[in-house]
Design a protein around this motif. Structure first.
Motif, PDB file in Angstrom:
ATOM      1  N   ALA A 138       1.236   8.191 -72.640  1.00  0.00           N
ATOM      2  CA  ALA A 138       0.689   8.322 -71.292  1.00  0.00           C
ATOM      3  C   ALA A 138      -0.599   7.510 -71.170  1.00  0.00           C
ATOM      4  O   ALA A 138      -0.786   6.736 -70.224  1.00  0.00           O
ATOM      5  CB  ALA A 138       0.429   9.792 -70.976  1.00  0.00           C
ATOM      6  N   ILE A 139      -1.496   7.682 -72.134  1.00  0.00           N
ATOM      7  CA  ILE A 139      -2.762   6.945 -72.104  1.00  0.00           C
ATOM      8  C   ILE A 139      -2.469   5.432 -72.140  1.00  0.00           C
ATOM      9  O   ILE A 139      -3.037   4.651 -71.370  1.00  0.00           O
ATOM     10  CB  ILE A 139      -3.639   7.322 -73.323  1.00  0.00           C
ATOM     11  N   MET A 140      -1.552   5.071 -73.036  1.00  0.00           N
ATOM     12  CA  MET A 140      -1.255   3.651 -73.208  1.00  0.00           C
ATOM     13  C   MET A 140      -0.695   3.040 -71.920  1.00  0.00           C
ATOM     14  O   MET A 140      -1.146   1.968 -71.491  1.00  0.00           O
ATOM     15  CB  MET A 140      -0.254   3.504 -74.341  1.00  0.00           C
ATOM     16  N   THR A 141       0.272   3.689 -71.283  1.00  0.00           N
ATOM     17  CA  THR A 141       0.861   3.099 -70.072  1.00  0.00           C
ATOM     18  C   THR A 141      -0.140   3.086 -68.927  1.00  0.00           C
ATOM     19  O   THR A 141      -0.206   2.115 -68.175  1.00  0.00           O
ATOM     20  CB  THR A 141       2.131   3.844 -69.605  1.00  0.00           C
ATOM     21  N   PHE A 142      -0.918   4.162 -68.833  1.00  0.00           N
ATOM     22  CA  PHE A 142      -1.881   4.214 -67.741  1.00  0.00           C
ATOM     23  C   PHE A 142      -2.886   3.074 -67.858  1.00  0.00           C
ATOM     24  O   PHE A 142      -3.080   2.285 -66.927  1.00  0.00           O
ATOM     25  CB  PHE A 142      -2.601   5.571 -67.739  1.00  0.00           C
ATOM     26  N   VAL A 143      -3.509   2.975 -69.030  1.00  0.00           N
ATOM     27  CA  VAL A 143      -4.502   1.918 -69.253  1.00  0.00           C
ATOM     28  C   VAL A 143      -3.840   0.548 -69.130  1.00  0.00           C
ATOM     29  O   VAL A 143      -4.364  -0.355 -68.450  1.00  0.00           O
ATOM     30  CB  VAL A 143      -5.175   2.089 -70.631  1.00  0.00           C
ATOM     31  N   GLY A 144      -2.676   0.402 -69.746  1.00  0.00           N
ATOM     32  CA  GLY A 144      -1.962  -0.872 -69.721  1.00  0.00           C
ATOM     33  C   GLY A 144      -1.665  -1.309 -68.292  1.00  0.00           C
ATOM     34  O   GLY A 144      -1.951  -2.450 -67.898  1.00  0.00           O
ATOM     35  N   ALA A 145      -1.108  -0.385 -67.498  1.00  0.00           N
ATOM     36  CA  ALA A 145      -0.744  -0.716 -66.120  1.00  0.00           C
ATOM     37  C   ALA A 145      -1.984  -1.121 -65.329  1.00  0.00           C
ATOM     38  O   ALA A 145      -1.986  -2.117 -64.592  1.00  0.00           O
ATOM     39  CB  ALA A 145      -0.054   0.475 -65.456  1.00  0.00           C
ATOM     40  N   PHE A 146      -3.063  -0.355 -65.541  1.00  0.00           N
ATOM     41  CA  PHE A 146      -4.268  -0.672 -64.777  1.00  0.00           C
ATOM     42  C   PHE A 146      -4.833  -2.043 -65.149  1.00  0.00           C
ATOM     43  O   PHE A 146      -5.219  -2.823 -64.276  1.00  0.00           O
ATOM     44  CB  PHE A 146      -5.331   0.424 -64.959  1.00  0.00           C
ATOM     45  N   VAL A 147      -4.853  -2.328 -66.451  1.00  0.00           N
ATOM     46  CA  VAL A 147      -5.388  -3.622 -66.898  1.00  0.00           C
ATOM     47  C   VAL A 147      -4.572  -4.775 -66.304  1.00  0.00           C
ATOM     48  O   VAL A 147      -5.129  -5.754 -65.781  1.00  0.00           O
ATOM     49  CB  VAL A 147      -5.400  -3.695 -68.445  1.00  0.00           C
ATOM     50  N   ILE A 148      -3.257  -4.631 -66.336  1.00  0.00           N
ATOM     51  CA  ILE A 148      -2.398  -5.693 -65.788  1.00  0.00           C
ATOM     52  C   ILE A 148      -2.639  -5.842 -64.284  1.00  0.00           C
ATOM     53  O   ILE A 148      -2.794  -6.950 -63.757  1.00  0.00           O
ATOM     54  CB  ILE A 148      -0.916  -5.399 -66.076  1.00  0.00           C
ATOM     55  N   MET A 149      -2.695  -4.705 -63.580  1.00  0.00           N
ATOM     56  CA  MET A 149      -2.919  -4.742 -62.134  1.00  0.00           C
ATOM     57  C   MET A 149      -4.259  -5.391 -61.810  1.00  0.00           C
ATOM     58  O   MET A 149      -4.387  -6.194 -60.874  1.00  0.00           O
ATOM     59  CB  MET A 149      -2.889  -3.327 -61.552  1.00  0.00           C
ATOM     60  N   PHE A 150      -5.264  -5.029 -62.633  1.00  0.00           N
ATOM     61  CA  PHE A 150      -6.603  -5.569 -62.405  1.00  0.00           C
ATOM     62  C   PHE A 150      -6.611  -7.078 -62.582  1.00  0.00           C
ATOM     63  O   PHE A 150      -7.308  -7.796 -61.873  1.00  0.00           O
ATOM     64  CB  PHE A 150      -7.589  -4.898 -63.386  1.00  0.00           C
ATOM     65  N   ASN A 151      -5.796  -7.536 -63.532  1.00  0.00           N
ATOM     66  CA  ASN A 151      -5.704  -8.971 -63.770  1.00  0.00           C
ATOM     67  C   ASN A 151      -5.040  -9.710 -62.625  1.00  0.00           C
ATOM     68  O   ASN A 151      -5.388 -10.840 -62.312  1.00  0.00           O
ATOM     69  CB  ASN A 151      -4.932  -9.244 -65.055  1.00  0.00           C
ATOM     70  N   ILE A 152      -4.056  -9.061 -62.015  1.00  0.00           N
ATOM     71  CA  ILE A 152      -3.355  -9.699 -60.903  1.00  0.00           C
ATOM     72  C   ILE A 152      -4.255  -9.746 -59.681  1.00  0.00           C
ATOM     73  O   ILE A 152      -4.418 -10.797 -59.056  1.00  0.00           O
ATOM     74  CB  ILE A 152      -2.049  -8.949 -60.566  1.00  0.00           C
ATOM     75  N   ASN A 153      -4.813  -8.576 -59.347  1.00  0.00           N
ATOM     76  CA  ASN A 153      -5.671  -8.519 -58.168  1.00  0.00           C
ATOM     77  C   ASN A 153      -6.614  -7.315 -58.269  1.00  0.00           C
ATOM     78  O   ASN A 153      -6.204  -6.182 -58.013  1.00  0.00           O
ATOM     79  CB  ASN A 153      -4.798  -8.403 -56.913  1.00  0.00           C
ATOM     80  N   PRO A 154      -7.881  -7.558 -58.607  1.00  0.00           N
ATOM     81  CA  PRO A 154      -8.813  -6.452 -58.875  1.00  0.00           C
ATOM     82  C   PRO A 154      -8.980  -5.514 -57.674  1.00  0.00           C
ATOM     83  O   PRO A 154      -8.966  -4.291 -57.847  1.00  0.00           O
ATOM     84  CB  PRO A 154     -10.134  -7.154 -59.184  1.00  0.00           C
ATOM     85  N   GLU A 155      -9.102  -6.079 -56.463  1.00  0.00           N
ATOM     86  CA  GLU A 155      -9.341  -5.211 -55.305  1.00  0.00           C
ATOM     87  C   GLU A 155      -8.180  -4.244 -55.082  1.00  0.00           C
ATOM     88  O   GLU A 155      -8.374  -3.041 -54.905  1.00  0.00           O
ATOM     89  CB  GLU A 155      -9.529  -6.037 -54.013  1.00  0.00           C
ATOM     90  N   LEU A 156      -6.975  -4.800 -55.138  1.00  0.00           N
ATOM     91  CA  LEU A 156      -5.803  -3.968 -54.900  1.00  0.00           C
ATOM     92  C   LEU A 156      -5.629  -2.929 -56.016  1.00  0.00           C
ATOM     93  O   LEU A 156      -5.216  -1.784 -55.768  1.00  0.00           O
ATOM     94  CB  LEU A 156      -4.555  -4.859 -54.798  1.00  0.00           C
ATOM     95  N   ALA A 157      -6.008  -3.304 -57.243  1.00  0.00           N
ATOM     96  CA  ALA A 157      -5.923  -2.376 -58.371  1.00  0.00           C
ATOM     97  C   ALA A 157      -6.826  -1.181 -58.126  1.00  0.00           C
ATOM     98  O   ALA A 157      -6.442  -0.032 -58.367  1.00  0.00           O
ATOM     99  CB  ALA A 157      -6.299  -3.082 -59.671  1.00  0.00           C
ATOM    100  N   VAL A 158      -8.036  -1.445 -57.634  1.00  0.00           N
ATOM    101  CA  VAL A 158      -8.983  -0.354 -57.360  1.00  0.00           C
ATOM    102  C   VAL A 158      -8.429   0.547 -56.252  1.00  0.00           C
ATOM    103  O   VAL A 158      -8.518   1.772 -56.322  1.00  0.00           O
ATOM    104  CB  VAL A 158     -10.372  -0.915 -56.993  1.00  0.00           C
ATOM    105  N   ILE A 159      -7.821  -0.074 -55.226  1.00  0.00           N
ATOM    106  CA  ILE A 159      -7.239   0.728 -54.141  1.00  0.00           C
ATOM    107  C   ILE A 159      -6.115   1.623 -54.664  1.00  0.00           C
ATOM    108  O   ILE A 159      -6.005   2.796 -54.313  1.00  0.00           O
ATOM    109  CB  ILE A 159      -6.732  -0.197 -53.013  1.00  0.00           C
ATOM    110  N   ALA A 160      -5.300   1.064 -55.590  1.00  0.00           N
ATOM    111  CA  ALA A 160      -4.181   1.828 -56.132  1.00  0.00           C
ATOM    112  C   ALA A 160      -4.660   3.030 -56.938  1.00  0.00           C
ATOM    113  O   ALA A 160      -4.036   4.084 -56.960  1.00  0.00           O
ATOM    114  CB  ALA A 160      -3.317   0.935 -57.008  1.00  0.00           C
ATOM    115  N   ILE A 161      -5.831   2.859 -57.583  1.00  0.00           N
ATOM    116  CA  ILE A 161      -6.289   3.915 -58.492  1.00  0.00           C
ATOM    117  C   ILE A 161      -7.158   4.957 -57.785  1.00  0.00           C
ATOM    118  O   ILE A 161      -7.423   6.031 -58.302  1.00  0.00           O
ATOM    119  CB  ILE A 161      -7.049   3.272 -59.683  1.00  0.00           C
ATOM    120  N   ILE A 162      -7.543   4.578 -56.523  1.00  0.00           N
ATOM    121  CA  ILE A 162      -8.501   5.425 -55.806  1.00  0.00           C
ATOM    122  C   ILE A 162      -7.975   6.854 -55.581  1.00  0.00           C
ATOM    123  O   ILE A 162      -8.717   7.817 -55.573  1.00  0.00           O
ATOM    124  CB  ILE A 162      -8.887   4.732 -54.467  1.00  0.00           C
TER     125      ILE A 162
END
Ligand code: ADP
Ligand code: MG
Length: 572
Positions: A138-162
């Motif tokens: 769970a920790i691995m996928t959560f962190v992994g997904a967020f890191v990848i999303m952040f790399n693609i588009n930081p603003e949208l990643a923050v919105i997704a995690i909000i």
């Protein structure tokens, strides 16, 4: 405690490693999937190369196949790991309980042990399987997904995690509710079980009082409460699941709208947008998993704690390190200033001195509660003396191994305990490698032969739960046959015939007299007629040994025994 918990993984290290690494692989593939889709849409589609797409599709098929095998491994081997650990613990618990001393059973409820062995271990097994694996993944996928999303588009990643903190709150809240609901459900099902056990084992009483209707109504009430409790649990579960569903959709929608806007502005490709939507799911799944763990962890750990409490309880009566295997005891028993109490506030024996010669038959009489049974249970070390010592053939019984001591002492009690099974199995319990010849011989000596011959199934007759299908006298004779097989040099008969009618008693007494030949025999009896032939009579009162002598001596002494004698023989 966690260290102790993980020590149970040791024998299954290989299984754990295979399962764990497969789970990590599955997670990685899951993390990589949206990126692959993004690449497909952005890079492959505009090219319009059909052959390339077919090749990629085939490669993807191989990856899916691999992933399917991994899924199978995780699901099957993971559960296998859990079951293995559960089975190990169950065996350890049972073995441990077998080794406990009488005092342990005096103070522990059977239902208590039962629930450790079934419910608790089930929870522990579930935790053992899901705990470390799900937590890490769970920790691995959560962190992994967020890191990848952040790399693609930081603003949208923050919105997704909000929305995630809110989701965590929601899930935790629902979990607490669900926990309570399950707890309630478990105690309701325990009530139902207790009711069934009570009514079934007491069915003879129920029917003789014609209280079936009453029992059914009581059961209906408990069963209804159980239904209600379970319904509530499922309702909470439904609310939880639909809330999580709604949250997931809301986040998806948010990402879709904001992503579309970014896309209009030209800062997000179509492929990136699609992969973002897919990642929202990857991101939310671990939150759900962690929340399930939050429920599993306290449940499993509470069970493990109770398990440890039992396992770490040392048996009270143990072999001394230098204890010897003494064989061929003659049966010369000596009590030297023996003191004993079951619990601290009340002393049962104070300074008992007693000498029993090998081969002697000695009778104990006295008021109920004086300590006769207690005296006898000190000899096989069911309890240890508090002060003083007991020796057999001059050897302190604590210097012998428990096994060698007990295998040379036989006890026949008033209430015979028989095991569910056949007559043969119950006789053979006295000597597990007994031959057919020996079993028949024992049955003959116990005057059981005619009875067994009258049964259609003979020795193979099922005697029912705890010998339910036998009369008191038949049970007692079975116990005597068992003792003939064991053939111990020391024999204790604790009111063995007290529950029988006079006619049956006579037959059993005859078998017991034959059993007592050439053994040191301690007889506890209420009816004095049964101890007429004893070599010696000891009168036990709450103050200790009051009188000691032959039957005739004591009658002539005019003490307590002669009074007992007069009362009993006047009445007859
Ligand atoms: P007897 O066999 O002479 O009737 P017991 O030896 O059974 O007497 O009991 C002697 C005393 O010890 C009684 O007061 C009884 O209540 C107490 N006692 C017997 N067994 C236990 C036990 N397992 N735990 C605590 N007290 C016990
Ligand atoms: Mg007794």
């Amino acid at each position: 405690m966690l260290k102790k918990f993980f020590s149970y993984y040791k024998p299954h290290k290989r299984l754990f490693i295979i399962d764990f690494s497969s789970a990590v692989f599955v997670a990685i593939l899951e993390l990589a999937f949206p990126v692959a889709v993004q690449w497909f849409i952005d890079k492959l589609l505009p090219g319009g190369d059909w052959n390339k797409i077919v090749t990629i599709a085939f490669l993807l098929f191989l990856v899916y196949l691999f992933s399917t095998i991994l899924q199978y491994i995780v699901s099957y081997l993971g559960h296998k790991l859990g079951i293995n650990i559960e089975t190990d613990m169950r065996e350890q618990l049972f073995t441990h309980v077998q080794r406990q001393s009488f005092r342990f059973f005096d103070n522990t409820k059977t239902g208590h042990i039962m629930s450790r062995i079934s419910n608790d271990l089930f929870d522990i097994g579930e935790l053992a399987h899901h705990g470390p694996e799900d937590f890490f993944i769970a920790i691995m996928t959560f962190v992994g997904a967020f890191v990848i999303m952040f790399n693609i588009n930081p603003e949208l990643a923050v919105i997704a995690i909000i929305m995630i903190p809110f989701l965590i709150w929601l899930v935790t809240y629902c979990n607490i509710k669900m926990n309570n609901a399950w707890k309630n459900m478990y105690s309701r099902i325990a009530d139902v079980n207790a009711r069934v056990e009570d009514s079934v084992s007491g069915v003879r009483v129920v029917q003789s009082f014609t209280n079936e209707e009453f029992e059914i109504n009581r059961f209906k009430k408990d069963n209804g409460s159980f239904r209600l409790a379970k319904l509530i649990a499922y309702k909470v579960m439904a609310v939880t699941h639909s809330s999580i569903y709604m949250m997931t959709r809301l986040v998806t929608l948010l990402v879709l709208v904001v992503g579309a806007w970014f896309s209009f502005k030209g800062s997000l490709t179509y492929g990136e947008l699609v992969s973002f939507v897919l990642y929202v799911n990857v991101l939310i799944k671990p939150v759900d998993k962690i929340s399930a763990l939050l429920e599993l962890y306290p449940k499993g750990m509470a069970g493990f704690k109770r398990f440890l409490e039992l396992i770490e309880q040392e048996p009270e009566i143990k072999d001394r390190p230098n204890a010897e295997n003494i064989k061929g005891l003659m049966g010369d028993i000596q009590f030297n200033d023996v003191h004993f109490h079951y619990d601290d506030h009340k002393s049962v024996l104070e300074g008992i001195d007693l000498k029993i010669r090998a081969g002697e038959t000695i009778a104990f009489v006295g008021p109920s509660g004086a300590g006769k049974t207690t005296i006898c249970s000190l000899i096989p070390r069911f309890y240890d003396v508090t002060e003083g010592s007991i020796s057999i053939d001059g050897i302190d019984i604590r210097d012998m191994t428990k096994h060698s001591l007990r295998s040379q002492i036989g006890i026949v009690q008033q209430d015979v305990f028989l095991f569910t099974g056949t007559i043969r199995e119950n006789i053979a319990y006295g000597k597990r490698n007994a031959t057919e010849e020996e079993i028949r011989d024992a049955a003959r000596k116990a005057h059981l032969e005619d009875f067994i011959a009258s049964l259609p199934d003979g020795y193979e007759t099922q005697i029912g739960e705890r010998g339910l299908k036998l009369s008191g006298g038949q049970k007692q004779r079975l116990a005597i046959a068992r003792m003939f097989l064991k053939n111990p040099p020391i024999l204790i008969l604790d009111e063995a015939t007290s529950a029988l009618d006079t006619e049956t008693e006579k037959i059993i007494q005859q078998a017991l007299n034959e059993l007592a030949v050439n053994r040191t025999t301690l007889v506890i009896a209420h009816r004095l007629a049964t101890i007429r032939d004893a070599d010696r009579v000891v009168v036990v009162t709450e103050d200790g040994i009051a009188e000691d002598g032959t039957y005739t001596e004591l009658v002539n002494q005019g003490g307590l025994f002669s009074r007992l004698h007069n009362i009993q023989f006047q009445e007859v």
